[in-house]
Design a protein around this motif. Structure first.
Motif, mmCIF file in Angstrom:
data_model
loop_
_atom_site.group_PDB
_atom_site.id
_atom_site.type_symbol
_atom_site.label_atom_id
_atom_site.label_comp_id
_atom_site.label_asym_id
_atom_site.label_seq_id
_atom_site.Cartn_x
_atom_site.Cartn_y
_atom_site.Cartn_z
ATOM 1 N N LYS A 181 34.269 27.279 4.937
ATOM 2 C CA LYS A 181 34.562 26.129 4.076
ATOM 3 C C LYS A 181 34.795 24.879 4.916
ATOM 4 O O LYS A 181 35.565 24.886 5.875
ATOM 5 N N SER A 182 34.106 23.810 4.538
ATOM 6 C CA SER A 182 34.241 22.521 5.217
ATOM 7 C C SER A 182 35.308 21.674 4.535
ATOM 8 O O SER A 182 35.703 21.937 3.397
ATOM 9 N N VAL A 183 35.749 20.633 5.238
ATOM 10 C CA VAL A 183 36.781 19.752 4.681
ATOM 11 C C VAL A 183 36.283 18.950 3.479
ATOM 12 O O VAL A 183 37.079 18.376 2.744
ATOM 13 N N ASP A 184 34.968 18.913 3.263
ATOM 14 C CA ASP A 184 34.445 18.222 2.083
ATOM 15 C C ASP A 184 34.257 19.175 0.909
ATOM 16 O O ASP A 184 33.679 18.803 -0.119
ATOM 17 N N MET A 228 43.664 19.386 7.697
ATOM 18 C CA MET A 228 42.329 19.222 8.272
ATOM 19 C C MET A 228 41.540 18.157 7.513
ATOM 20 O O MET A 228 40.867 17.315 8.110
ATOM 21 N N VAL A 229 41.638 18.200 6.187
ATOM 22 C CA VAL A 229 40.949 17.207 5.350
ATOM 23 C C VAL A 229 41.424 15.805 5.699
ATOM 24 O O VAL A 229 40.617 14.873 5.869
ATOM 25 N N ALA A 230 42.745 15.663 5.841
ATOM 26 C CA ALA A 230 43.318 14.346 6.146
ATOM 27 C C ALA A 230 42.883 13.863 7.528
ATOM 28 O O ALA A 230 42.556 12.677 7.706
ATOM 29 N N LYS A 231 42.868 14.752 8.498
ATOM 30 C CA LYS A 231 42.479 14.358 9.860
ATOM 31 C C LYS A 231 41.028 13.905 9.914
ATOM 32 O O LYS A 231 40.703 12.878 10.526
ATOM 33 N N TYR A 263 33.769 19.837 9.633
ATOM 34 C CA TYR A 263 34.983 20.416 10.193
ATOM 35 C C TYR A 263 35.311 21.615 9.316
ATOM 36 O O TYR A 263 35.678 21.465 8.151
ATOM 37 N N LEU A 264 35.165 22.824 9.861
ATOM 38 C CA LEU A 264 35.243 24.048 9.085
ATOM 39 C C LEU A 264 36.508 24.830 9.400
ATOM 40 O O LEU A 264 37.013 24.803 10.524
#
Length: 203
Positions: free
Chosen positions: A38-41, A108-111, A121-122
């Motif tokens: 799963k990616s941050v998007d 991770m999403v925020a970074k 970014y997974l």
């Protein structure tokens, strides 16, 4: 008769040496398996989602590690240059989030948003991909190449030779490896020591 035996023995010895010596100095390249993470998007990403890619720059990284924090701008630069040439960057966090809450998916999403990541970014929450690759530190970089449907590791180790002072980098290990592969050459330095925080594997 003795001369014939001696000559026959010499021939057999030479043949044996040639067979044994045929693999001398050759390093067995490691093959890694495809994955889907799963990616941050919010997307689920696999290497097979890049059918036109020649290879990949895979970087195991995380949010909390001081060493890893030094590299996002350089990862953006690598992806901006090499994605167009068929070698995209993919970053993976395999950190134990029970121990490091700062590496949670939301963080991770925020970074990725705050630092304008231009690469996926997974989250490797089960740490299966890190184990498959043998990743040890953050950051730990791999250059893998597609060969007959397989993904073969051509380089692993540090991204470059100076994390703290990017302007003083003299050896761009990842970039050099990709350049050599794109030119059809063997990677001159296939392995270096990754410098960073240890990836703690759950038991």
């Amino acid at each position: 008769m003795n001369k014939m035996v001696t000559r026959t023995g010499q021939v057999l010895l030479l043949a044996t040496m040639l067979v044994l010596g045929s693999g001398f100095g050759q390093v067995k390249e490691k093959e890694v398996a495809d994955f889907r993470l799963k990616s941050v998007d919010g997307r689920s990403i696999s290497l097979k989602d890049y059918p036109e890619a020649k290879g990949f720059i895979i970087v195991f990284t995380c949010n909390h590690c001081p060493f890893a924090k030094l590299y996002p701008p350089r990862l953006n630069e690598l992806n901006a240059k090499y994605k167009a040439l068929g070698v995209p960057v993919i970053a993976i966090s395999s950190t134990d989030t029970v121990v490091y809450e700062g590496d949670s998916y939301d963080k991770m999403v925020a970074k990725a948003r705050d630092e304008h990541f231009n690469f996926p970014y997974l989250m490797d929450d089960m740490q299966t991909v890190a184990r498959n690759f043998g990743a040890q530190k953050t950051p730990h970089a791999y250059v893998i190449w597609k060969e007959n449907g397989r993904y073969v590791v051509k380089y692993n180790g540090a991204i470059d030779d100076n994390g703290a002072e990017p302007e003083k980098v003299t050896r761009r290990y990842v970039a050099n490896a990709v350049d050599e592969l794109l030119d059809g050459r063997r990677v001159n330095i296939p392995e270096t020591k990754s410098i960073g925080c240890q990836i703690n594997m759950r038991k």
